[in-house]
Design a protein around this motif. Structure first.
Motif, mmCIF file in Angstrom:
data_model
loop_
_atom_site.group_PDB
_atom_site.id
_atom_site.type_symbol
_atom_site.label_atom_id
_atom_site.label_comp_id
_atom_site.label_asym_id
_atom_site.label_seq_id
_atom_site.Cartn_x
_atom_site.Cartn_y
_atom_site.Cartn_z
ATOM 1 N N PRO A 1 0.809 -1.228 0.000
ATOM 2 C CA PRO A 1 0.000 0.000 0.000
ATOM 3 C C PRO A 1 0.842 1.277 0.000
ATOM 4 C CG PRO A 1 -0.970 -1.619 1.464
ATOM 5 C CD PRO A 1 0.354 -2.185 1.031
ATOM 6 N N ASP A 2 2.039 1.232 0.617
ATOM 7 C CA ASP A 2 2.906 2.418 0.618
ATOM 8 C C ASP A 2 3.902 2.407 -0.543
ATOM 9 O OD1 ASP A 2 4.338 0.304 1.605
ATOM 10 O OD2 ASP A 2 5.130 1.345 3.359
ATOM 11 N N GLN A 3 3.708 1.512 -1.506
ATOM 12 C CA GLN A 3 4.428 1.491 -2.787
ATOM 13 C C GLN A 3 5.947 1.381 -2.626
ATOM 14 O OE1 GLN A 3 3.091 4.580 -5.472
ATOM 15 N NE2 GLN A 3 1.071 4.603 -4.539
ATOM 16 N N ARG A 4 6.373 0.382 -1.901
ATOM 17 C CA ARG A 4 7.811 0.187 -1.677
ATOM 18 C C ARG A 4 8.529 -0.246 -2.949
ATOM 19 N NH1 ARG A 4 7.214 -3.298 3.944
ATOM 20 N NH2 ARG A 4 5.673 -1.885 4.922
ATOM 21 N N LEU A 5 7.860 -1.026 -3.787
ATOM 22 C CA LEU A 5 8.494 -1.452 -5.040
ATOM 23 C C LEU A 5 8.594 -0.284 -6.011
ATOM 24 C CD1 LEU A 5 6.865 -4.958 -5.683
ATOM 25 C CD2 LEU A 5 8.879 -4.372 -4.335
ATOM 26 N N ALA A 6 7.519 0.446 -6.184
ATOM 27 C CA ALA A 6 7.523 1.568 -7.121
ATOM 28 C C ALA A 6 8.537 2.626 -6.715
ATOM 29 C CB ALA A 6 6.127 2.189 -7.196
ATOM 30 N N ALA A 7 8.732 2.812 -5.419
ATOM 31 C CA ALA A 7 9.693 3.805 -4.942
ATOM 32 C C ALA A 7 11.108 3.472 -5.394
ATOM 33 C CB ALA A 7 9.632 3.896 -3.423
ATOM 34 N N ASP A 8 11.394 2.185 -5.584
ATOM 35 C CA ASP A 8 12.719 1.758 -6.026
ATOM 36 C C ASP A 8 12.758 1.402 -7.509
ATOM 37 O OD1 ASP A 8 13.864 2.159 -3.602
ATOM 38 O OD2 ASP A 8 13.913 0.059 -2.998
ATOM 39 N N GLY A 9 11.674 1.687 -8.231
ATOM 40 C CA GLY A 9 11.662 1.452 -9.666
ATOM 41 C C GLY A 9 11.373 0.025 -10.080
ATOM 42 N N LEU A 10 10.921 -0.834 -9.155
ATOM 43 C CA LEU A 10 10.572 -2.209 -9.492
ATOM 44 C C LEU A 10 9.098 -2.282 -9.867
ATOM 45 C CD1 LEU A 10 13.087 -2.477 -7.444
ATOM 46 C CD2 LEU A 10 12.303 -4.838 -7.171
ATOM 47 N N THR A 11 8.766 -3.198 -10.766
ATOM 48 C CA THR A 11 7.360 -3.440 -11.096
ATOM 49 C C THR A 11 7.080 -4.937 -11.031
ATOM 50 O OG1 THR A 11 7.785 -3.595 -13.483
ATOM 51 C CG2 THR A 11 7.252 -1.427 -12.599
ATOM 52 N N LEU A 12 5.950 -5.267 -10.439
ATOM 53 C CA LEU A 12 5.490 -6.653 -10.334
ATOM 54 C C LEU A 12 4.071 -6.702 -10.888
ATOM 55 C CD1 LEU A 12 5.725 -9.600 -9.296
ATOM 56 C CD2 LEU A 12 4.854 -8.772 -7.099
ATOM 57 N N ARG A 13 3.872 -7.495 -11.947
ATOM 58 C CA ARG A 13 2.557 -7.504 -12.575
ATOM 59 C C ARG A 13 2.107 -8.922 -12.882
ATOM 60 N NH1 ARG A 13 4.849 -5.327 -18.357
ATOM 61 N NH2 ARG A 13 5.419 -7.382 -19.192
ATOM 62 N N ARG A 14 0.787 -9.062 -12.997
ATOM 63 C CA ARG A 14 0.155 -10.275 -13.519
ATOM 64 C C ARG A 14 -0.531 -9.878 -14.812
ATOM 65 N NH1 ARG A 14 -4.731 -12.851 -13.927
ATOM 66 N NH2 ARG A 14 -4.740 -15.112 -13.549
ATOM 67 N N ARG A 15 -0.056 -10.445 -15.930
ATOM 68 C CA ARG A 15 -0.570 -10.002 -17.229
ATOM 69 C C ARG A 15 -1.136 -11.153 -18.033
ATOM 70 N NH1 ARG A 15 3.160 -6.583 -21.317
ATOM 71 N NH2 ARG A 15 3.843 -8.631 -22.076
ATOM 72 N N THR A 16 -2.254 -10.888 -18.674
ATOM 73 C CA THR A 16 -2.848 -11.831 -19.616
ATOM 74 C C THR A 16 -2.880 -11.182 -20.989
ATOM 75 O OG1 THR A 16 -5.069 -11.035 -19.071
ATOM 76 C CG2 THR A 16 -4.267 -12.956 -17.863
ATOM 77 N N GLY A 17 -2.951 -12.035 -22.013
ATOM 78 C CA GLY A 17 -2.919 -11.547 -23.385
ATOM 79 C C GLY A 17 -1.500 -11.561 -23.914
ATOM 80 N N GLY A 18 -1.369 -11.612 -25.230
ATOM 81 C CA GLY A 18 -0.042 -11.620 -25.839
ATOM 82 C C GLY A 18 0.637 -12.967 -25.696
ATOM 83 N N GLY A 19 1.894 -13.009 -26.091
ATOM 84 C CA GLY A 19 2.624 -14.266 -26.105
ATOM 85 C C GLY A 19 3.368 -14.577 -24.831
ATOM 86 N N ASP A 20 3.346 -13.670 -23.849
ATOM 87 C CA ASP A 20 4.096 -13.924 -22.611
ATOM 88 C C ASP A 20 3.234 -13.701 -21.381
ATOM 89 O OD1 ASP A 20 3.875 -11.194 -22.810
ATOM 90 O OD2 ASP A 20 5.920 -10.773 -22.117
ATOM 91 N N ALA A 21 2.011 -14.190 -21.434
ATOM 92 C CA ALA A 21 1.130 -14.070 -20.272
ATOM 93 C C ALA A 21 1.783 -14.728 -19.062
ATOM 94 C CB ALA A 21 -0.219 -14.718 -20.571
ATOM 95 N N GLY A 22 1.624 -14.111 -17.912
ATOM 96 C CA GLY A 22 2.210 -14.662 -16.692
ATOM 97 C C GLY A 22 2.529 -13.551 -15.715
ATOM 98 N N TRP A 23 3.345 -13.893 -14.719
ATOM 99 C CA TRP A 23 3.822 -12.926 -13.742
ATOM 100 C C TRP A 23 5.186 -12.414 -14.187
ATOM 101 C CZ3 TRP A 23 1.324 -11.120 -9.382
ATOM 102 C CH2 TRP A 23 0.145 -11.785 -9.011
ATOM 103 N N HIS A 24 5.401 -11.104 -14.039
ATOM 104 C CA HIS A 24 6.673 -10.509 -14.430
ATOM 105 C C HIS A 24 7.148 -9.544 -13.347
ATOM 106 C CE1 HIS A 24 4.403 -11.134 -18.335
ATOM 107 N NE2 HIS A 24 5.412 -11.970 -18.447
ATOM 108 N N LEU A 25 8.376 -9.731 -12.930
ATOM 109 C CA LEU A 25 9.027 -8.790 -12.022
ATOM 110 C C LEU A 25 10.159 -8.117 -12.794
ATOM 111 C CD1 LEU A 25 9.658 -7.550 -9.221
ATOM 112 C CD2 LEU A 25 11.138 -9.538 -8.808
ATOM 113 N N LYS A 26 10.146 -6.788 -12.841
ATOM 114 C CA LYS A 26 11.184 -6.060 -13.553
ATOM 115 C C LYS A 26 12.048 -5.305 -12.550
ATOM 116 C CE LYS A 26 8.735 -5.733 -17.938
ATOM 117 N NZ LYS A 26 8.479 -4.929 -19.151
ATOM 118 N N ILE A 27 13.368 -5.575 -12.628
ATOM 119 C CA ILE A 27 14.326 -5.017 -11.686
ATOM 120 C C ILE A 27 15.268 -4.092 -12.452
ATOM 121 C CG2 ILE A 27 16.115 -5.549 -9.995
ATOM 122 C CD1 ILE A 27 14.900 -8.355 -9.759
ATOM 123 N N PRO A 28 15.363 -2.814 -12.075
ATOM 124 C CA PRO A 28 16.258 -1.889 -12.789
ATOM 125 C C PRO A 28 17.714 -2.324 -12.699
ATOM 126 C CG PRO A 28 14.754 -0.702 -11.329
ATOM 127 C CD PRO A 28 14.639 -2.157 -10.985
#
Length: 509
Positions: free
Chosen positions: A54-81
Motif C-alpha cells: 500500500p505504501d508502494q515500496r516497489l515503485a519507490a525503487d523502480g521495481l514493477t510486479l505484474r500479472r498479465r494476460t494476453g499476448g505471447g508472454d502471459a504470466g507474472w513478471h518482475l522487472k528489476i532496474p
C-alpha cells in the motif's frame, strides 16, 4: 521455475507540438542503422494488474510486479532496474497469487507488508518487428494505447516502445531516437508504464531520502552514508538470490561498511544502540560468506595449479581439489538463502530503518562535519598504525600471521572511515582511502595465502591417506609461503605511502 531475460528498451511519446497526422502513423524505420525491413505483427490486447505494498515500496525503487494476460508472454513478471533503459525481467507462470520465487526477490523491500493490486493497465498493442538484411530480429517496435485504472480514477495515453533483441548493439536505439525526434516523438520521462500510471492518477510513490545531507553537520553526513549502505544491502538481496556474480561480496561489503561506521563515528551515534545492530550485521555477513570464501579459495588454488608445469602435477590433483571443494561447499548456498529468508534478517532490516528514522544522535552529531569527521578518520588511521607496528615487531610465523590479519581488519575500517568522509572532506580523504586500500589489498593477499596454506596441508594429508602423491600440494604450499614472505617485505613500503603526513593532514573540503 522463474526465467530471466535482460530487457534493453527505450520508451517514446509524442511531443505536444506533434501534428495530428504525425500521431496517427510512426515514421518508417527501414534504412535506420541496420534495419532492412519492418514487418507488421498485428495487434494484441493486454491486461496487466500491478502489485505493490500500500505504501508502494516497489515503485519507490523502480521495481514493477505484474500479472498479465494476453499476448505471447502471459504470466507474472518482475522487472528489476539495472541501469537507465535496462531492466532484468524475471517471469513466472500465470497463477492467482504472487509466485514464491518472485515474492522472495522483493522480500528485502516488502518484508512483512502485503502485496496487493494497485493499478490495472489495459493496452491495445500494435507490434512490428525490425529486421536486418538476413531477416533476423533486431528489435520489437510497439505502439501502446493505454488505459490506466486506479480505483475510480482513470488516465489514458499512447506510447511507443522499442525493445532490442538479444545481443543487438544498443546504438540502434540512438538511431531510432534520432529518426523519431524528427517526427515529433521524444523520449518519455516516465521510467515505466506503471510510473506514468501512478503519476497521472495522483498516486506517485513517496520520495526516496535525499542523496546527501541537508546541512554541514557531522550527523547528516554519517546518516547519509548509512542510508547508502542499507540501500545497497536491499538492492543486492535479489541479486544474491539469483546467484549473480559478485552479489554476495557486494552485500557483505555494505554490511561491513555499516559496522565500521558505527564504530568509527561513536561521537555521532550512541554505541549502546548501534553495537547490537553491528553484531547482527556480523552474523549476516558470516552466513553469506561461507560459500563466497570457499569460492575465492578454490579460485586461488586452481590458479596456483595452473601456474605449475605439467611435470610437477603428480597424481589426480584436479580431481582431488574438486572432491575437496564439493565437500566443503555442500549446503553453503542453502545456508545463505536460509539467512535471507529468516525472520532475524527481516528484523535486522526493520531495525536499521528504525535507526535511520529516529537516530540515536550524540552531541557530536550537531558539530560541523569538517571538525568531527577528520578526528574520527585519523583515530582509525592511528589504530591501523599500531596494528601494523605490532605485527612487524614479531618474528615471521603464526603469531605474526595473526597480527597481520588484525591489521588487515583495521585497514578495512580505516579505509571505510575515509571513504565515508569523502563527501564532506573531499580529495584529502579520498587520497587517504586510496592509499589505505593498497595496504588492505596487500594484507588481504597475505591472509589469503595463510588460509590457502592451511587448505593445502589438508589436501596433502587427504592425498597421502588415499595413496596419492602429496608432492604437488607441497610445491604449491612452498610457493604460497614465498608469496606471503614477499608481501611482508613489501608492507613497509606500502605502509610508508599510506602514512604520508600530507595524506593524514586534517582533511578539508
Amino acid at each position: 521455475m522463474a526465467d530471466t531475460k535482460r530487457e534493453i528498451e527505450r520508451k517514446f511519446e509524442f511531443s505536444e507540438k506533434a501534428s495530428k497526422a504525425a500521431r496517427r502513423a510512426l515514421p518508417d524505420l527501414t534504412g535506420t542503422a541496420a534495419v532492412a525491413a519492418v514487418r507488421d505483427e498485428g495487434t494484441v490486447d493486454l491486461d496487466a494488474v500491478y502489485y505493490d505494498t500500500p505504501d508502494q515500496r516497489l515503485a519507490a525503487d523502480g521495481l514493477t510486479l505484474r500479472r498479465r494476460t494476453g499476448g505471447g508472454d502471459a504470466g507474472w513478471h518482475l522487472k528489476i532496474p539495472v541501469s537507465p533503459g535496462v531492466r532484468d525481467e524475471v517471469a513466472a507462470p500465470l497463477g492467482d497469487t504472487v509466485p514464491p520465487a518472485l515474492a522472495a526477490l522483493v522480500r528485502s523491500r516488502v518484508r512483512g507488508g502485503a502485496l496487493e493490486p494497485q493499478v490495472r493497465l489495459r493496452s491495445s498493442r500494435r507490434v512490428s518487428h525490425l529486421l536486418d538484411a538476413d531477416g533476423a530480429l533486431l528489435a520489437e517496435l510497439s505502439t501502446d494505447t493505454v488505459r490506466a485504472e486506479r480505483g475510480e480514477t482513470t488516465a489514458g495515453w499512447t506510447e511507443v516502445e522499442v525493445e532490442l533483441a538479444d545481443d543487438v548493439d544498443p546504438a540502434l536505439l540512438d538511431a531510432v531516437e534520432k529518426k523519431f525526434r524528427k517526427a515529433g516523438l521524444r523520449v518519455s520521462d516516465a521510467l515505466s508504464k506503471l510510473a506514468r500510471a501512478l503519476a497521472e492518477t495522483g498516486a506517485e510513490p513517496p520520495a526516496r531520502p535525499g542523496a546527501g545531507p541537508a546541512d554541514g553537520a557531522a550527523g547528516a553526513y554519517v546518516l547519509s552514508y548509512l542510508r547508502e549502505q542499507l540501500d545497497a544491502v536491499i538492492a543486492h538481496d535479489p541479486a544474491v538470490r539469483r546467484n549473480l556474480p559478485d552479489s554476495v561480496h557486494q552485500l557483505r561489503v555494505a554490511t561491513r561498511r555499516m559496522r565500521s561506521a558505527f564504530k568509527t563515528y561513536r561521537k555521532v551515534l550512541d554505541r549502546e544502540v548501534t553495537d547490537p545492530l553491528g553484531d547482527e550485521l556480523r552474523w549476516l555477513a558470516a552466513e553469506l560468506g561461507v560459500d563466497r570464501d570457499q569460492e575465492v579459495l578454490l579460485d586461488r588454488l586452481q590458479t596456483r595449479l595452473g601456474e605449475l608445469p605439467r611435470t610437477l602435477l603428480l597424481g589426480p590433483v584436479r580431481g582431488r581439489l574438486r572432491v575437496w571443494n564439493n565437500a566443503r561447499r555442500s549446503g553453503s548456498r542453502r545456508r545463505a538463502l536460509a539467512a535471507l529468508d529468516s525472520k532475524r534478517y527481516v528484523a535486522l532490516l526493520d531495525a536499521l530503518d528504525a535507526l535511520l528514522a529516529d537516530p540515536p544522535l550524540l552531541e557530536g552529531a550537531d558539530e560541523p562535519a569538517d571538525s568531527v569527521l577528520p578526528k574520527a578518520v585519523l583515530h582509525d588511521h592511528r589504530r591501523l598504525a599500531k596494528r601494523i607496528a605490532t605485527a612487524l615487531d614479531l618474528e615471521p610465523g603464526h603469531e605474526r600471521d595473526l597480527a597481520l590479519h588484525e591489521a588487515r581488519k583495521a585497514a578495512k575500517r580505516s579505509r571505510y572511515a575515509a571513504e565515508a568522509a569523502v563527501p564532506a572532506l573531499g580529495k584529502p580523504a579520498k587520497r587517504l582511502a586510496e592509499a589505505v586500500k593498497k595496504v588492505q589489498t596487500l594484507l588481504g593477499d597475505h591472509q589469503d595465502s595463510v588460509v590457502a596454506r592451511e587448505a593445502l596441508l589438508g589436501l596433502g594429508v587427504q592425498a597421502t591417506a588415499a595413496g596419492e602423491s602429496a608432492f604437488t600440494w607441497g610445491v604449491v604450499h612452498a610457493r604460497e609461503e614465498a608469496l606471503a614472505e614477499r608481501r611482508e617485505r613489501e608492507l613497509a613500503e606500502v605502509w610508508a605511502a599510506a602514512r604520508d603526513p600530507e595524506l593524514r593532514a586534517a582533511p578539508r573540503g
